[in-house]
Enzyme design. Structure first.
Site, PDB file in Angstrom:
ATOM      1  N   CYS A   1       0.796  -1.090  -0.097  1.00  0.00           N
ATOM      2  CA  CYS A   1       0.086   0.065   0.287  1.00  0.00           C
ATOM      3  C   CYS A   1       0.801   1.265  -0.123  1.00  0.00           C
ATOM      4  O   CYS A   1       0.845   2.291  -0.935  1.00  0.00           O
ATOM      5  CB  CYS A   1      -1.102   0.090   1.221  1.00  0.00           C
ATOM      6  SG  CYS A   1      -1.788   1.371   1.157  1.00  0.00           S
TER       7      CYS A   1
ATOM      8  N   CYS B   1      -1.776   1.891  -2.817  1.00  0.00           N
ATOM      9  CA  CYS B   1      -2.620   2.742  -2.659  1.00  0.00           C
ATOM     10  C   CYS B   1      -1.912   4.110  -2.722  1.00  0.00           C
ATOM     11  O   CYS B   1      -2.561   5.170  -3.439  1.00  0.00           O
ATOM     12  CB  CYS B   1      -3.356   2.695  -1.320  1.00  0.00           C
ATOM     13  SG  CYS B   1      -3.314   1.247  -0.612  1.00  0.00           S
TER      14      CYS B   1
ATOM     15  N   LYS C   1      -0.108   5.322  -6.015  1.00  0.00           N
ATOM     16  CA  LYS C   1      -1.087   5.313  -6.918  1.00  0.00           C
ATOM     17  C   LYS C   1      -2.240   6.472  -6.920  1.00  0.00           C
ATOM     18  O   LYS C   1      -2.126   7.404  -7.951  1.00  0.00           O
ATOM     19  CB  LYS C   1      -1.887   4.069  -7.042  1.00  0.00           C
ATOM     20  CG  LYS C   1      -3.326   3.986  -7.798  1.00  0.00           C
ATOM     21  CD  LYS C   1      -4.497   4.434  -7.292  1.00  0.00           C
ATOM     22  CE  LYS C   1      -4.996   3.703  -5.755  1.00  0.00           C
ATOM     23  NZ  LYS C   1      -5.484   2.723  -5.939  1.00  0.00           N
TER      24      LYS C   1
ATOM     25  N   TYR D   1      -9.476  -2.982 -11.165  1.00  0.00           N
ATOM     26  CA  TYR D   1      -9.347  -1.557 -10.813  1.00  0.00           C
ATOM     27  C   TYR D   1      -7.705  -0.993 -11.015  1.00  0.00           C
ATOM     28  O   TYR D   1      -7.656  -0.119 -11.295  1.00  0.00           O
ATOM     29  CB  TYR D   1      -9.804  -1.427  -9.375  1.00  0.00           C
ATOM     30  CG  TYR D   1      -8.690  -1.882  -8.142  1.00  0.00           C
ATOM     31  CD1 TYR D   1      -8.020  -1.048  -7.784  1.00  0.00           C
ATOM     32  CD2 TYR D   1      -8.584  -3.231  -7.788  1.00  0.00           C
ATOM     33  CE1 TYR D   1      -6.863  -1.326  -6.742  1.00  0.00           C
ATOM     34  CE2 TYR D   1      -7.859  -3.530  -6.912  1.00  0.00           C
ATOM     35  CZ  TYR D   1      -6.848  -2.416  -6.271  1.00  0.00           C
ATOM     36  OH  TYR D   1      -5.892  -2.872  -5.186  1.00  0.00           O
TER      37      TYR D   1
ATOM     38  N   GLU E   1      -7.025   2.268 -13.291  1.00  0.00           N
ATOM     39  CA  GLU E   1      -6.175   3.221 -12.508  1.00  0.00           C
ATOM     40  C   GLU E   1      -5.009   3.729 -13.243  1.00  0.00           C
ATOM     41  O   GLU E   1      -4.667   4.810 -13.366  1.00  0.00           O
ATOM     42  CB  GLU E   1      -6.063   2.965 -10.931  1.00  0.00           C
ATOM     43  CG  GLU E   1      -7.140   2.893 -10.318  1.00  0.00           C
ATOM     44  CD  GLU E   1      -7.081   2.588  -8.930  1.00  0.00           C
ATOM     45  OE1 GLU E   1      -7.796   2.686  -7.946  1.00  0.00           O
ATOM     46  OE2 GLU E   1      -5.982   1.793  -8.746  1.00  0.00           O
TER      47      GLU E   1
ATOM     48  N   HIS F   1     -27.322  21.155  -1.309  1.00  0.00           N
ATOM     49  CA  HIS F   1     -27.526  21.693  -2.680  1.00  0.00           C
ATOM     50  C   HIS F   1     -26.441  22.778  -2.798  1.00  0.00           C
ATOM     51  O   HIS F   1     -26.249  23.730  -1.943  1.00  0.00           O
ATOM     52  CB  HIS F   1     -28.933  22.359  -2.591  1.00  0.00           C
ATOM     53  CG  HIS F   1     -28.974  22.761  -4.305  1.00  0.00           C
ATOM     54  ND1 HIS F   1     -29.093  21.700  -5.151  1.00  0.00           N
ATOM     55  CD2 HIS F   1     -29.354  23.844  -4.786  1.00  0.00           C
ATOM     56  CE1 HIS F   1     -29.583  22.476  -6.260  1.00  0.00           C
ATOM     57  NE2 HIS F   1     -29.493  23.728  -6.037  1.00  0.00           N
TER      58      HIS F   1
ATOM     59  N   GLU G   1     -26.171  14.829  -3.626  1.00  0.00           N
ATOM     60  CA  GLU G   1     -27.551  15.080  -3.170  1.00  0.00           C
ATOM     61  C   GLU G   1     -28.584  14.279  -4.162  1.00  0.00           C
ATOM     62  O   GLU G   1     -29.531  13.907  -3.750  1.00  0.00           O
ATOM     63  CB  GLU G   1     -27.942  16.655  -3.210  1.00  0.00           C
ATOM     64  CG  GLU G   1     -27.923  17.243  -4.790  1.00  0.00           C
ATOM     65  CD  GLU G   1     -28.537  18.573  -4.894  1.00  0.00           C
ATOM     66  OE1 GLU G   1     -29.623  19.015  -4.150  1.00  0.00           O
ATOM     67  OE2 GLU G   1     -28.081  19.454  -5.429  1.00  0.00           O
TER      68      GLU G   1
HETATM   69  P1  FAD Z   1       1.340  -6.126   2.045  1.00  0.00           P
HETATM   70  O1  FAD Z   1       1.147  -4.671   2.176  1.00  0.00           O
HETATM   71  O2  FAD Z   1       1.650  -6.530   0.615  1.00  0.00           O
HETATM   72  O3  FAD Z   1       2.723  -6.342   2.790  1.00  0.00           O
HETATM   73  C1  FAD Z   1       3.468  -7.676   2.870  1.00  0.00           C
HETATM   74  C2  FAD Z   1       4.681  -7.416   3.332  1.00  0.00           C
HETATM   75  O4  FAD Z   1       5.450  -8.738   3.556  1.00  0.00           O
HETATM   76  C3  FAD Z   1       5.667  -6.870   2.307  1.00  0.00           C
HETATM   77  O5  FAD Z   1       6.178  -5.507   2.731  1.00  0.00           O
HETATM   78  C4  FAD Z   1       6.665  -7.922   1.809  1.00  0.00           C
HETATM   79  O6  FAD Z   1       7.695  -7.260   1.655  1.00  0.00           O
HETATM   80  C5  FAD Z   1       6.711  -8.541   3.196  1.00  0.00           C
HETATM   81  N1  FAD Z   1       6.876  -9.902   3.001  1.00  0.00           N
HETATM   82  C6  FAD Z   1       6.577 -11.017   2.094  1.00  0.00           C
HETATM   83  N2  FAD Z   1       7.022 -12.068   2.497  1.00  0.00           N
HETATM   84  C7  FAD Z   1       7.968 -12.105   3.342  1.00  0.00           C
HETATM   85  C8  FAD Z   1       9.039 -12.933   3.898  1.00  0.00           C
HETATM   86  N3  FAD Z   1       8.987 -14.208   3.804  1.00  0.00           N
HETATM   87  N4  FAD Z   1       9.763 -12.414   5.060  1.00  0.00           N
HETATM   88  C9  FAD Z   1       9.544 -10.932   5.499  1.00  0.00           C
HETATM   89  N5  FAD Z   1       8.962 -10.000   4.841  1.00  0.00           N
HETATM   90  C10 FAD Z   1       8.134 -10.632   3.894  1.00  0.00           C
HETATM   91  N6  FAD Z   1      -5.934  -1.093  -1.341  1.00  0.00           N
HETATM   92  C11 FAD Z   1      -6.886  -0.073  -0.736  1.00  0.00           C
HETATM   93  O7  FAD Z   1      -7.407  -0.507   0.088  1.00  0.00           O
HETATM   94  N7  FAD Z   1      -7.005   0.979  -1.675  1.00  0.00           N
HETATM   95  C12 FAD Z   1      -6.107   1.128  -2.733  1.00  0.00           C
HETATM   96  O8  FAD Z   1      -6.492   2.216  -3.306  1.00  0.00           O
HETATM   97  C13 FAD Z   1      -5.516   0.458  -3.127  1.00  0.00           C
HETATM   98  N8  FAD Z   1      -4.537   0.459  -4.440  1.00  0.00           N
HETATM   99  C14 FAD Z   1      -3.759  -0.394  -4.732  1.00  0.00           C
HETATM  100  C15 FAD Z   1      -2.980  -0.211  -5.931  1.00  0.00           C
HETATM  101  C16 FAD Z   1      -2.171  -1.073  -6.381  1.00  0.00           C
HETATM  102  C17 FAD Z   1      -1.286  -0.783  -7.698  1.00  0.00           C
HETATM  103  C18 FAD Z   1      -1.880  -2.285  -5.421  1.00  0.00           C
HETATM  104  C19 FAD Z   1      -0.800  -3.259  -5.861  1.00  0.00           C
HETATM  105  C20 FAD Z   1      -2.513  -2.598  -4.381  1.00  0.00           C
HETATM  106  C21 FAD Z   1      -3.653  -1.696  -4.028  1.00  0.00           C
HETATM  107  N9  FAD Z   1      -4.314  -1.697  -2.956  1.00  0.00           N
HETATM  108  C22 FAD Z   1      -5.146  -0.950  -2.386  1.00  0.00           C
HETATM  109  C23 FAD Z   1      -4.395  -3.434  -2.187  1.00  0.00           C
HETATM  110  C24 FAD Z   1      -3.524  -3.030  -0.754  1.00  0.00           C
HETATM  111  O9  FAD Z   1      -2.074  -2.400  -1.172  1.00  0.00           O
HETATM  112  C25 FAD Z   1      -3.404  -4.294  -0.044  1.00  0.00           C
HETATM  113  O10 FAD Z   1      -4.533  -4.986  -0.203  1.00  0.00           O
HETATM  114  C26 FAD Z   1      -2.451  -4.293   1.206  1.00  0.00           C
HETATM  115  O11 FAD Z   1      -1.411  -3.639   0.998  1.00  0.00           O
HETATM  116  C27 FAD Z   1      -2.455  -5.721   1.864  1.00  0.00           C
HETATM  117  O12 FAD Z   1      -1.583  -5.520   3.005  1.00  0.00           O
HETATM  118  P2  FAD Z   1      -0.813  -6.901   3.620  1.00  0.00           P
HETATM  119  O13 FAD Z   1      -0.376  -6.542   4.776  1.00  0.00           O
HETATM  120  O14 FAD Z   1      -1.870  -8.083   3.317  1.00  0.00           O
HETATM  121  O15 FAD Z   1       0.258  -7.112   2.740  1.00  0.00           O
END
Ligand code: FAD
Length: 456
Positions: free
Chosen positions: A45, A50, A53, A179, A183, A438, A443
């Site tokens: 994110c 997010c 973007k 999406y 975007e 308004h 609205e």
């Molecule tokens: P992540 O945020 O992906 O975090 C996972 C972390 O784990 C990463 O930093 C990774 O490096 C780390 N990791 C992975 N494996 C290991 C390991 N073995 N050891 C140590 N670290 C590890 N969501 C919204 O709500 N609104 C939006 O507008 C939106 N826009 C988006 C736009 C794009 C282009 C993308 C790709 C996604 C978007 N999302 C949006 C989705 C949102 O980013 C994700 O839903 C959110 O980041 C999920 O969080 P998470 O904690 O599950 O995983």
């Protein structure tokens, strides 16, 4: 082992939205918490999702604003856009956010490890060669973009690369209909790139109300994006001058500077020892969890994109808080997957909460649909042809509003409030009793009186 014999009470793998939130809350509840992050704090994110973007989307909106200004008496003169400056400013903000995430963890008392973590057994994690034990392990490793399996796809880029492109391409193909694809296409279009959006399905934004995908495609075309649905790639070739020649199955070709694949994402479950430990995966490759986010191994939990439920930051945050509260507090935090609002920051924006017309008809049978398609006051003199779509789905028997859908400026800002209304069980009568503000676009949601369609 008793609780104190473990190095930590909770070891979180992944410093993204879900992992950081769960770790902070667990530490605040008094748990001894550690977190491993292999790349950048804040996860998808903050770094490649997010936040960048939305910052780029803001930039792209200036294109319309500058053009519309003339109708309001402004003579803007010559304008110039500097991609490198935008990316540098965006990077600076993200570095600031990375630091804030680090501070949040350290001030909550969470120990952080920089490195790739693997799970050795139900209570043991390994990072940078070090074995660490924990009473509970949380998998919050998120997901990553995938490529569609097209010959020559290595000449394209994915969303992670998009935010670090060195140059703004003159002409780009964006592949996908979800999406992220719309975007990224809107950002490029607003910043001046010629954009061809190629989607193999028949309609954009599959899973959302069908009217949204159709309406958005038309709005994007009006802005100059060549939206091609039902079009499949055959191959991509790299020419000597760096041009990507894209071949489609219908025999057409396109020469472009960049191909951006936004064709899907996959949960990060590989190279973590999940198979050896016996953590089961779902058929779609996510970590399988029960209603309490517990995996097939009782001491190991998982939240966020890695469980392949709803891949949105606020959902990952909520899931992380549920786990922290269940393990280290009174378990009072719950999550409801109903009425999760979501926005698409295309141009114009899309936002939605509740169910689609199609789903409502299947589930409730008799529904009322209210729909409005109009030109906003601003565009009566701006010269823009942009239109707004608003749609309400109402259950005829109970009068409850089941779905609120919108395409138009700041749709996400508008729908957030309607999400509270739906979560509170608002009826169409409640909407009708609400006085509008308004003159606003919003609205219209409280003034739609005549259903356009009634099913029996
Ligand atoms: P992540 O945020 O992906 O975090 C996972 C972390 O784990 C990463 O930093 C990774 O490096 C780390 N990791 C992975 N494996 C290991 C390991 N073995 N050891 C140590 N670290 C590890 N969501 C919204 O709500 N609104 C939006 O507008 C939106 N826009 C988006 C736009 C794009 C282009 C993308 C790709 C996604 C978007 N999302 C949006 C989705 C949102 O980013 C994700 O839903 C959110 O980041 C999920 O969080 P998470 O904690 O599950 O995983």
């Amino acid at each position: 082992m008793t609780q104190q014999q473990y190095d930590f009470d909770l070891f979180t793998i992944g410093g993204g939205s879900g992992g950081v939130r769960a770790s902070r809350f667990a530490a605040q509840y008094g748990a001894r918490v550690a977190l491993a992050e292999k790349q950048y704090l804040g996860g998808t994110c903050v770094n490649v999702g997010c936040i960048p973007k939305k910052l780029l989307s803001y930039s792209a909106h200036y294109h319309d604003d500058l053009r519309d200004a003339a109708g309001f008496g402004w003579d803007i003169g010559d304008t110039r856009f500097d991609w490198k400056k935008l990316i540098a400013n965006k990077d600076e903000e993200i570095t600031r956010l990375n630091g804030i995430y680090g501070d949040l963890l350290s001030s909550a008392g969470v120990t952080t490890f920089d490195g790739h973590a693997t799970i050795e057994d139900a209570h043991t994690v390994r990072v940078n060669g070090q074995r660490i034990t924990a009473r509970y392990i949380l998998i919050a490793t998120g997901g990553r973009p995938t490529l569609p399996g097209v010959p020559g796809e290595e000449f394209g880029i994915v969303s992670d690369d998009f935010f670090h492109m060195k140059e703004l391409p003159d002409h780009a193909v964006v592949a996908g209909g979800g999406y992220i694809a719309v975007e990224l296409a809107a950002i490029l279009n607003g910043l001046g790139t010629k954009v061809t959006l190629v989607h193999r399905g028949s309609q954009l934004l599959r899973g959302m109300d069908a009217d949204l995908g159709k309406f958005l495609a038309e709005e994007m075309r009006k802005k100059g994006i060549d939206v091609r649905c039902g079009t499949k790639f055959r191959s991509i070739q790299l020419k000597d001058d760096g041009t990507r020649q894209v071949h489609f199955e219908n025999g057409e070709t396109l020469d472009v500077n960049t191909v951006v694949f936004a064709t899907g994402r996959h949960a990060n479950t590989e190279n973590m020892g999940l198979e050896q430990v016996g953590v089961k995966l779902t058929p779609t490759g996510g970590v399988e969890v029960d209603a309490d986010f517990r995996t097939s191994i009782p001491s190991i939990f998982a939240v966020g994109d890695v469980i392949n439920r709803i891949a949105l930051t606020p959902v990952a945050l909520a899931e992380g808080m549920v786990v922290a509260s269940a393990l280290f507090d009174n378990g009072s935090r719950k999550i409801s997957y109903e009425n999760i609002p979501t926005a698409v920051f295309s141009h114009p924006n899309v936002a939605t909460v509740g169910i689609t017309e199609e789903a409502a008809r299947a589930k409730y049978g008799q529904i009322k649909v209210f729909k409005s398609d109009f030109k906003a006051l601003k565009h009566t003199i701006s010269g823009s042809k942009e239109r707004v779509l608003m749609k309400l789905i109402v259950d005829e028997a109970s009068d409850r509003v089941l779905g609120v859908h919108m395409i138009g400026p700041d749709a996400g800002e508008i729908i957030q409030g309607f999400a509270i209304a739906l979560q509170s069980g608002a009826t169409k009568t409640h909407f009708d009793m609400t006085i509008g503000i308004h003159p606003t676009i919003a609205e219209e949601f409280v003034t739609m009186r005549t259903p356009i369609l009634q099913t029996v």
